[in-house]
Design a protein around this motif. Structure first.
Motif, PDB file in Angstrom:
ATOM      1  N   GLY A  94      51.944  21.790  44.843  1.00  0.00           N
ATOM      2  CA  GLY A  94      53.227  21.703  45.545  1.00  0.00           C
ATOM      3  C   GLY A  94      53.836  20.319  45.511  1.00  0.00           C
ATOM      4  N   PHE A  95      53.119  19.345  44.930  1.00  0.00           N
ATOM      5  CA  PHE A  95      53.593  17.963  44.956  1.00  0.00           C
ATOM      6  C   PHE A  95      54.322  17.615  43.660  1.00  0.00           C
ATOM      7  N   PRO A  96      55.436  16.914  43.756  1.00  0.00           N
ATOM      8  CA  PRO A  96      56.183  16.585  42.544  1.00  0.00           C
ATOM      9  C   PRO A  96      55.562  15.436  41.750  1.00  0.00           C
ATOM     10  N   TYR A  97      55.255  15.713  40.486  1.00  0.00           N
ATOM     11  CA  TYR A  97      54.743  14.684  39.577  1.00  0.00           C
ATOM     12  C   TYR A  97      55.776  14.457  38.483  1.00  0.00           C
ATOM     13  N   LEU A  98      55.408  13.608  37.523  1.00  0.00           N
ATOM     14  CA  LEU A  98      56.409  13.169  36.552  1.00  0.00           C
ATOM     15  C   LEU A  98      56.003  13.471  35.112  1.00  0.00           C
ATOM     16  N   TYR A  99      56.983  13.917  34.341  1.00  0.00           N
ATOM     17  CA  TYR A  99      56.824  13.980  32.893  1.00  0.00           C
ATOM     18  C   TYR A  99      57.947  13.140  32.294  1.00  0.00           C
ATOM     19  N   CYS A 100      57.578  12.205  31.430  1.00  0.00           N
ATOM     20  CA  CYS A 100      58.575  11.309  30.864  1.00  0.00           C
ATOM     21  C   CYS A 100      58.452  11.314  29.348  1.00  0.00           C
ATOM     22  N   HIS A 101      59.583  11.471  28.674  1.00  0.00           N
ATOM     23  CA  HIS A 101      59.579  11.437  27.213  1.00  0.00           C
ATOM     24  C   HIS A 101      60.903  10.871  26.740  1.00  0.00           C
ATOM     25  N   GLN A 102      61.030  10.660  25.477  1.00  0.00           N
ATOM     26  CA  GLN A 102      62.231  10.064  24.899  1.00  0.00           C
ATOM     27  C   GLN A 102      62.565   8.723  25.551  1.00  0.00           C
ATOM     28  N   GLY A 103      61.527   8.114  26.096  1.00  0.00           N
ATOM     29  CA  GLY A 103      61.751   6.818  26.716  1.00  0.00           C
ATOM     30  C   GLY A 103      62.287   6.887  28.123  1.00  0.00           C
ATOM     31  N   ASP A 104      63.311   7.726  28.332  1.00  0.00           N
ATOM     32  CA  ASP A 104      63.900   7.709  29.660  1.00  0.00           C
ATOM     33  C   ASP A 104      64.268   9.090  30.187  1.00  0.00           C
ATOM     34  N   CYS A 105      63.829  10.137  29.507  1.00  0.00           N
ATOM     35  CA  CYS A 105      64.135  11.467  30.018  1.00  0.00           C
ATOM     36  C   CYS A 105      63.004  11.892  30.953  1.00  0.00           C
ATOM     37  N   GLU A 106      63.326  11.977  32.237  1.00  0.00           N
ATOM     38  CA  GLU A 106      62.288  12.238  33.234  1.00  0.00           C
ATOM     39  C   GLU A 106      62.430  13.629  33.838  1.00  0.00           C
ATOM     40  N   HIS A 107      61.298  14.307  33.928  1.00  0.00           N
ATOM     41  CA  HIS A 107      61.292  15.636  34.532  1.00  0.00           C
ATOM     42  C   HIS A 107      60.308  15.647  35.685  1.00  0.00           C
ATOM     43  N   LEU A 108      60.669  16.351  36.768  1.00  0.00           N
ATOM     44  CA  LEU A 108      59.677  16.597  37.805  1.00  0.00           C
ATOM     45  C   LEU A 108      58.811  17.764  37.365  1.00  0.00           C
ATOM     46  N   VAL A 109      57.520  17.639  37.668  1.00  0.00           N
ATOM     47  CA  VAL A 109      56.574  18.697  37.346  1.00  0.00           C
ATOM     48  C   VAL A 109      55.853  19.070  38.629  1.00  0.00           C
ATOM     49  N   ILE A 110      55.906  20.343  39.009  1.00  0.00           N
ATOM     50  CA  ILE A 110      55.204  20.775  40.217  1.00  0.00           C
ATOM     51  C   ILE A 110      54.246  21.908  39.869  1.00  0.00           C
ATOM     52  N   ILE A 111      52.978  21.710  40.203  1.00  0.00           N
ATOM     53  CA  ILE A 111      52.010  22.806  40.080  1.00  0.00           C
ATOM     54  C   ILE A 111      52.172  23.639  41.337  1.00  0.00           C
ATOM     55  N   THR A 112      52.749  24.812  41.207  1.00  0.00           N
ATOM     56  CA  THR A 112      53.070  25.589  42.413  1.00  0.00           C
ATOM     57  C   THR A 112      51.934  26.518  42.819  1.00  0.00           C
TER      58      THR A 112
ATOM     59  N   THR B 139      43.316  32.597  45.359  1.00  0.00           N
ATOM     60  CA  THR B 139      44.239  31.487  45.138  1.00  0.00           C
ATOM     61  C   THR B 139      43.793  30.202  45.831  1.00  0.00           C
ATOM     62  N   ALA B 140      44.538  29.140  45.532  1.00  0.00           N
ATOM     63  CA  ALA B 140      44.328  27.878  46.231  1.00  0.00           C
ATOM     64  C   ALA B 140      44.955  27.948  47.615  1.00  0.00           C
ATOM     65  N   MET B 141      46.180  28.452  47.690  1.00  0.00           N
ATOM     66  CA  MET B 141      46.880  28.491  48.960  1.00  0.00           C
ATOM     67  C   MET B 141      47.488  29.872  49.192  1.00  0.00           C
ATOM     68  N   PRO B 142      47.791  30.206  50.454  1.00  0.00           N
ATOM     69  CA  PRO B 142      48.318  31.539  50.747  1.00  0.00           C
ATOM     70  C   PRO B 142      49.690  31.815  50.131  1.00  0.00           C
ATOM     71  N   ILE B 143      50.472  30.777  49.883  1.00  0.00           N
ATOM     72  CA  ILE B 143      51.767  30.976  49.237  1.00  0.00           C
ATOM     73  C   ILE B 143      51.917  29.953  48.107  1.00  0.00           C
ATOM     74  N   GLN B 144      52.820  30.229  47.182  1.00  0.00           N
ATOM     75  CA  GLN B 144      53.130  29.233  46.168  1.00  0.00           C
ATOM     76  C   GLN B 144      53.912  28.107  46.822  1.00  0.00           C
ATOM     77  N   LEU B 145      53.668  26.892  46.357  1.00  0.00           N
ATOM     78  CA  LEU B 145      54.302  25.741  47.002  1.00  0.00           C
ATOM     79  C   LEU B 145      55.264  25.049  46.045  1.00  0.00           C
ATOM     80  N   HIS B 146      56.475  24.794  46.527  1.00  0.00           N
ATOM     81  CA  HIS B 146      57.510  24.172  45.694  1.00  0.00           C
ATOM     82  C   HIS B 146      58.039  22.881  46.283  1.00  0.00           C
ATOM     83  N   PHE B 147      57.268  22.301  47.194  1.00  0.00           N
ATOM     84  CA  PHE B 147      57.705  21.071  47.837  1.00  0.00           C
ATOM     85  C   PHE B 147      59.044  21.264  48.549  1.00  0.00           C
TER      86      PHE B 147
END
Ligand SMILES: [Zn+2]
Ligand SMILES: [Zn+2]
Lengths: 383, 364
Positions: free
Chosen positions: A278-296, B149-157
């Motif tokens: 659920g926490f926002p992480y970063l993917y960066c490419h092309q030098g300055d193109c930044e994407h948020l990556v969230i493992i949901t 699962t890891a958590m009861p719901i999917q998390l999107h911050f």
């Protein structure tokens, strides 16, 4: 005693729990999480095979010491029939909200439907597309046994957000959703991310339109990194890859920031990661193109998942952007963007390849008049 | 407004309505004081609860609704809800899962951190021989109804905005009963025996002044009655709260005058006290929570072995009095050799061997 309590503490560290309720978890190690689940379950619980009803009933009867008569009663009582609201449930009713229901959910649903009845019940393209993608892969089994997703594998759901470069994107958070396996390397995620900036062509080609390369950006700038929990994971597969995280690491060192470390993207599997869901992480490419990556989501693979390894990373959602059509024919997708163009109705202006060629060059291919032309890649062209 | 926030806002009335429907179903189930699936399915049919899936025409909305329904029902299957409500929560999950109209069907998300609670619940149900509860749970496992699962719901911050904090239905929450369970009649009896022995022992210690040395007055003389009355007070208070809760409900439809209500108050108090006296709250070792529903078991279980009828089996061991006096006798007989054990019961000497001390404590 001390050792056992220390061990208990470390094992509970890998039982994910909230850092902020309903927002994100604390950090945990994905492979340990997986082992924690497997140590608690029986093999048949996460097996891809479906057991026989008879096997289940026999085992239950034995374990609970129930005789045949009790079992028969139990099965009848807990059957699906016992939940049917009518003696012969008319399934055709299911499409309309039943009138006179006392359930608040249905009263509310009826009210809502009455309110917006004139509206067409159209399903937007995104959802259609998502359904399509998912049902395509659902419970797919590979022909070759080596390609089967093993039992007890973890599946991660990963959202990759598009960079907020366009104004309209700011509030909409368009993204793509990918399912990855725990055994995947981070490079496999990188290769699955499609971003227009990987396809952007730079340069002005009005004098030599035939020389305009198709899509080349990815080939020019191979460097990229993910940033998870203080670690830069760098793509080092190609000799021309540059460690573009070094600048940041050095900067952090000189500014009293927590020390960051780095690892190779191609050597890191998802199960090796320590992350927050659920926490926002970063993917960066092309030098300055930044994407948020969230493992949901992280979970064990299920018998009904797509079980063909080769179909992963599996795209289950993709934001679709409307395409920009050619200013002349309004039929084809724009391929050229011109400025300072005396033939153009606007500045800048978009043309499809055919209209662009017909308007700006003679039959011999000679440039007519003054203008600048840039190859254009429509963000919607890859829907 | 972000799409996610908008979706959340739109789903809020749906959540509210669903929660209220679930609570209605579960509260009716609770009122029956039965944990039988038959009882549950009767109420389900009476309320036409399966219709909850009706009237959604688009498949992706069906899936979304299934997801929401299962996620919300899941919470009733977990603590802090009482065993009875959790059984209702399990039946609810089972029924919703099996009646859903979505394709592909949505699974129930079971989070790792909740697994131990779920297994403990299953064990309680097994021990109490609630065959239908166990059957329904194991059937869900067999049907592969769960995603582990890891958590009861999917998390999107997503930070919640304007989402009303949903309150847990208080009526459904398990009342803590550990104090009553721990401080039961047997324990009080044993405590007072120890106290008796302890006092005797102290008076037998020769003292210089001829008076009792105040340094050995470590424990209140009225420890046992005090402990008892404290627990009674706690129990009384708890019952009072329950009664008040019920009253609030009743007051809604009957506009009773003040006179009558205070009269009710008095008689309620009297009956509470009477019930405490008669039960001496000793039976409040209401055995394990899962067993409270034993009285309503149907013939379904009559074949399931004698342990249902006998209920709470106590492991009988000699009372502490017997055990202690035996010890004293031994140490008295051997006299000079080993008086240590009794000494340790009274002495607070920090230098005394901790292992022996813990042994002494274990005897208690
Ligand atoms: Zn990009
Ligand atoms: Zn055109």
């Amino acid at each position: 005693m001390a050792a056992s309590s220390a061990k208990a503490a470390s094992s509970s560290d890998n039982i994910p729990d909230y850092e902020y309720v309903d927002v994100n978890t604390k950090v945990f190690h994905i492979d340990s999480f997986r082992s924690e689940w497997l140590s608690r379950l029986k093999p048949e619980d996460f097996s891809h095979k479906q057991e026989d009803d008879d096997v289940f009933d026999a085992r239950f009867a034995k374990e609970m010491g129930a005789d045949a008569e009790t079992m028969a009663k139990l099965k009848a009582i807990c059957s699906l029939d016992s939940l049917c609201c009518h003696p012969e449930d008319q399934r055709s009713d299911a499409e309309t909200v039943p009138p006179n229901s006392t359930l608040k959910t249905l009263i509310q649903r009826k009210k809502k439907q009455d309110l917006k009845r004139p509206q067409k019940v159209s399903k937007n393209r995104h959802d259609l597309y998502a359904d399509e993608l998912e049902s395509l892969a659902l419970s797919r089994k590979p022909n070759d046994a080596v390609d089967v997703v093993p039992e007890g594998e973890v599946i991660l759901t990963i959202n990759v957000y598009y960079p907020a470069v366009y104004d309209k994107f700011n509030h909409n958070r368009p993204h793509m959703t990918l399912l990855m396996l725990g055994s995947h390397n981070l490079t496999q995620l990188r290769d699955a991310i499609c971003c227009v900036s990987d396809l952007q062509v730079c340069g002005e080609f009005s004098n030599t339109p035939d020389m305009a390369p198709d899509f080349i950006s990815k080939d020019h700038f191979k460097s990229a990194f993910f940033f998870f929990e203080g670690v830069f994971y760098i793509d080092m597969r190609f000799p021309e890859c540059q460690d573009i995280s070094m600048t940041t690491i050095e900067w952090a060192k000189t500014h009293n920031f927590p020390t960051y470390s780095q690892a190779k993207m191609e050597d890191t599997r998802f199960v090796d990661l320590k992350v927050k869901v659920g926490f926002p992480y970063l993917y960066c490419h092309q030098g300055d193109c930044e994407h948020l990556v969230i493992i949901t989501d992280v979970r064990l693979a299920h018998a009904n998942d797509c079980l063909d390894k080769k179909l992963y990373p599996l795209l289950t959602h993709k934001h679709r952007v409307s395409t920009q059509k050619c200013a002349v024919c309004h039929v084809f997708i724009g391929r050229w963007l011109t400025t300072k163009d005396q033939f153009a109705p606007s500045d800048p202006c978009l043309f499809c390849n055919k209209c662009f060629q017909m308007l700006h060059y003679d039959t011999e291919g000679n440039k007519l008049g003054d203008f600048l032309a840039y190859p254009y890649v429509d963000p919607g062209a890859f829907n | 407004m972000s799409k996610l926030v908008r979706e959340r806002r739109d789903s809020e009335p749906v959540r509210k309505a669903l929660k209220s429907d679930f609570e209605m179903l579960l509260s009716r189930f609770k009122q029956t004081e039965s944990v039988r699936f038959e009882t549950f399915s009767n109420i389900w049919r009476e309320m036409n609860f399966g219709h909850i899936f009706y009237g959604i025409t688009v498949m992706h909305k069906k899936r979304k609704f299934s997801r929401l329904v299962l996620d919300m029902a899941y919470s009733f299957f977990l603590p802090p809800f009482s065993f009875h409500i959790r059984v209702g929560g399990l039946y609810l999950l089972y029924s919703l899962y099996r009646c859903q109209t979505a394709l592909p069907i949505e699974r129930i998300r079971l989070a790792l951190k909740d697994w131990d609670d779920v297994k403990k619940f299953e064990k309680d149900a097994v021990n109490a021989k609630h065959l239908d509860v166990v059957y329904v749970f194991q059937k869900l496992m067999f049907l592969k109804a769960f995603h582990f699962t890891a958590m009861p719901i999917q998390l999107h911050f997503n930070r919640k905005r304007n989402v009303e904090k949903s309150l847990l239905c208080e009526e459904f929450i398990e009342r803590p009963s550990r104090p009553q369970e721990l401080i039961n009649i047997e324990l009080l009896e044993e405590l007072s025996n120890i106290q008796e022995i302890y006092e005797k022992l102290k008076s037998s210690v020769p003292s210089l002044s001829g008076q009792m040395d105040s340094s050995v007055n470590l424990i209140h003389k009225d420890l046992v009655p005090k402990l008892r009355s404290t627990v009674v007070d706690f129990y009384k208070w708890q019952k009072m709260q329950d009664a008040e809760y019920r009253d609030e409900d009743e007051d809604e439809d009957e506009d009773s005058g003040e006179g009558t209500s205070s009269q009710q108050e008095c008689s309620r108090r009297a009956s509470i006290i009477a019930s405490i006296k008669s039960r001496a709250y000793g039976q409040v070792a209401e055995t394990s929570k899962a067993r409270r529903h034993r009285q309503v078991e149907l013939d379904l279980n009559t074949t399931a072995g004698p342990s249902i009828k006998t209920g709470y089996i106590r492991i009988s061991k000699p009372s502490l009095k017997a055990r202690t006096s035996q010890k004293i006798l031994i140490s008295g007989n051997t006299g000079k050799g080993t008086p240590t054990l009794i000494n340790r019961l009274t002495s607070l000497d920090p230098t005394s061997d901790p292992e022996a001390k813990s042994k002494g404590l274990k005897e208690v």
